[in-house]
Design a protein around this motif. Structure first.
Motif, PDB file in Angstrom:
ATOM      1  N   GLU A   1      43.985  42.422 -13.737  1.00  0.00           N
ATOM      2  CA  GLU A   1      43.731  41.846 -15.049  1.00  0.00           C
ATOM      3  C   GLU A   1      44.212  42.776 -16.163  1.00  0.00           C
ATOM      4  O   GLU A   1      44.800  42.337 -17.167  1.00  0.00           O
ATOM      5  CB  GLU A   1      42.250  41.531 -15.196  1.00  0.00           C
ATOM      6  CG  GLU A   1      41.915  40.687 -16.414  1.00  0.00           C
ATOM      7  CD  GLU A   1      40.495  40.178 -16.383  1.00  0.00           C
ATOM      8  OE1 GLU A   1      40.217  39.186 -17.093  1.00  0.00           O
ATOM      9  OE2 GLU A   1      39.654  40.758 -15.670  1.00  0.00           O
TER      10      GLU A   1
ATOM     11  N   LEU B   1      48.036  42.691 -16.418  1.00  0.00           N
ATOM     12  CA  LEU B   1      48.478  41.466 -17.090  1.00  0.00           C
ATOM     13  C   LEU B   1      48.237  41.560 -18.590  1.00  0.00           C
ATOM     14  O   LEU B   1      49.088  41.160 -19.395  1.00  0.00           O
ATOM     15  CB  LEU B   1      47.756  40.248 -16.510  1.00  0.00           C
ATOM     16  CG  LEU B   1      48.242  39.806 -15.119  1.00  0.00           C
ATOM     17  CD1 LEU B   1      47.318  38.722 -14.552  1.00  0.00           C
ATOM     18  CD2 LEU B   1      49.673  39.287 -15.199  1.00  0.00           C
TER      19      LEU B   1
ATOM     20  N   ARG C   1      48.814  34.950 -14.102  1.00  0.00           N
ATOM     21  CA  ARG C   1      47.604  34.639 -14.873  1.00  0.00           C
ATOM     22  C   ARG C   1      46.888  33.417 -14.296  1.00  0.00           C
ATOM     23  O   ARG C   1      45.657  33.396 -14.200  1.00  0.00           O
ATOM     24  CB  ARG C   1      47.978  34.402 -16.329  1.00  0.00           C
ATOM     25  CG  ARG C   1      46.833  33.997 -17.232  1.00  0.00           C
ATOM     26  CD  ARG C   1      45.747  35.025 -17.297  1.00  0.00           C
ATOM     27  NE  ARG C   1      46.136  36.227 -18.036  1.00  0.00           N
ATOM     28  CZ  ARG C   1      45.346  37.293 -18.163  1.00  0.00           C
ATOM     29  NH1 ARG C   1      44.145  37.297 -17.590  1.00  0.00           N
ATOM     30  NH2 ARG C   1      45.743  38.357 -18.821  1.00  0.00           N
TER      31      ARG C   1
END
Length: 255
Positions: free
Chosen positions: A247, A250, A224
């Protein structure tokens, strides 16, 4: 001659534009100087000006047809333009003149890889590995071909001890790490990320690969942080879609 020698030294230090300048100045003094013409060709090729460099190497091959290096350079510059058949023909000339080095097999193998002929590429790169077993780039490309041809065990074997190979760069280390991850070698993959993270200025592509490995090895906080760094760079060359995929992964891990 002095300009060509100075240009060659600049080229070895990665100062390709300065080397090009030396080549051009030398050619103004002696237009038929083959060394100056070769310096100009390799300098342009290193800067990605493949159309112009291929013209120069073709001229060198015409003037000095028994010099295998000219044919090798011509093949490489043609490959940069995806002129695959012409590239293979140039390499065939070099092979006919006795070229049989690791660099020769590596370059011919890459043409076949670019054409999607993974098995042919694997065999040629295997010859390159045999001649240069400690060359990181050659071993990596061979491992990629092994993976493409369902020879994952061979891919893992050739990358054993990769950290002691010569020619490692941050970019290549992250490529090796990502490949090791895809091969299921998660510990080795993260070792590659740890090594790459020591570079204070990795390029964006290397950062993206590090994030991908960190995400897959459950180091979500690190991934992150890397993603935030990447997204803050307005000049990032990474495709937006690739960043979005990371993204999303995550976000999925974070619930």
């Amino acid at each position: 001659d002095a300009l060509v020698q100075a240009g060659a030294s600049l080229f070895q230090r990665g100062q390709f534009d300065a080397a090009e300048s030396c080549g051009r100045r030398a050619l103004k003094m002696r237009p038929a100087h083959l060394g100056a013409l070769n310096l100009l060709g390799v300098s342009l090729n290193a800067q990605g000006n493949y159309p112009k460099s291929s013209q120069i190497f073709a001229e060198l091959a015409r003037r000095d047809p028994k010099n295998a290096k000219h044919w090798m350079n011509l093949g490489t510059s043609l490959r940069g333009q995806q002129r695959h058949e012409e590239s293979l023909a140039a390499y065939a000339h070099a092979g006919g003149l006795g070229s049989a080095s690791a660099d020769f097999f590596y370059n011919v193998g890459l043409v076949h890889f670019d054409m999607g002929n993974f098995e042919a590429a694997r065999k040629l790169l295997h010859d390159a590995v045999r001649l240069a077993p400690d060359d990181a780039e050659i071993c990596y490309q061979y491992a990629v071909c092994c993976d493409e041809t369902m020879r994952q065990d061979d891919a893992i074997t050739v990358l054993d001890g990769w950290s002691r190979m010569r020619g490692l760069t941050t970019d290549l280390v992250t490529k090796i790490g990502l490949l090791l991850m895809n091969l299921g070698e998660l510990q080795g993959a993260y070792r590659a990320v740890e090594l790459a993270s020591r570079d204070p200025r990795p390029d964006d592509a290397a950062i993206l690969r590090m994030i991908q490995v960190q995400e897959r090895t459950n180091r979500v906080a690190e991934a992150r942080a890397g993603l935030a760094r990447l997204k803050s760079d307005r000049h990032s060359a990474n495709p937006v879609a690739d960043i979005k995929v990371v993204e999303a992964r995550l976000a999925d891990r974070e619930g």
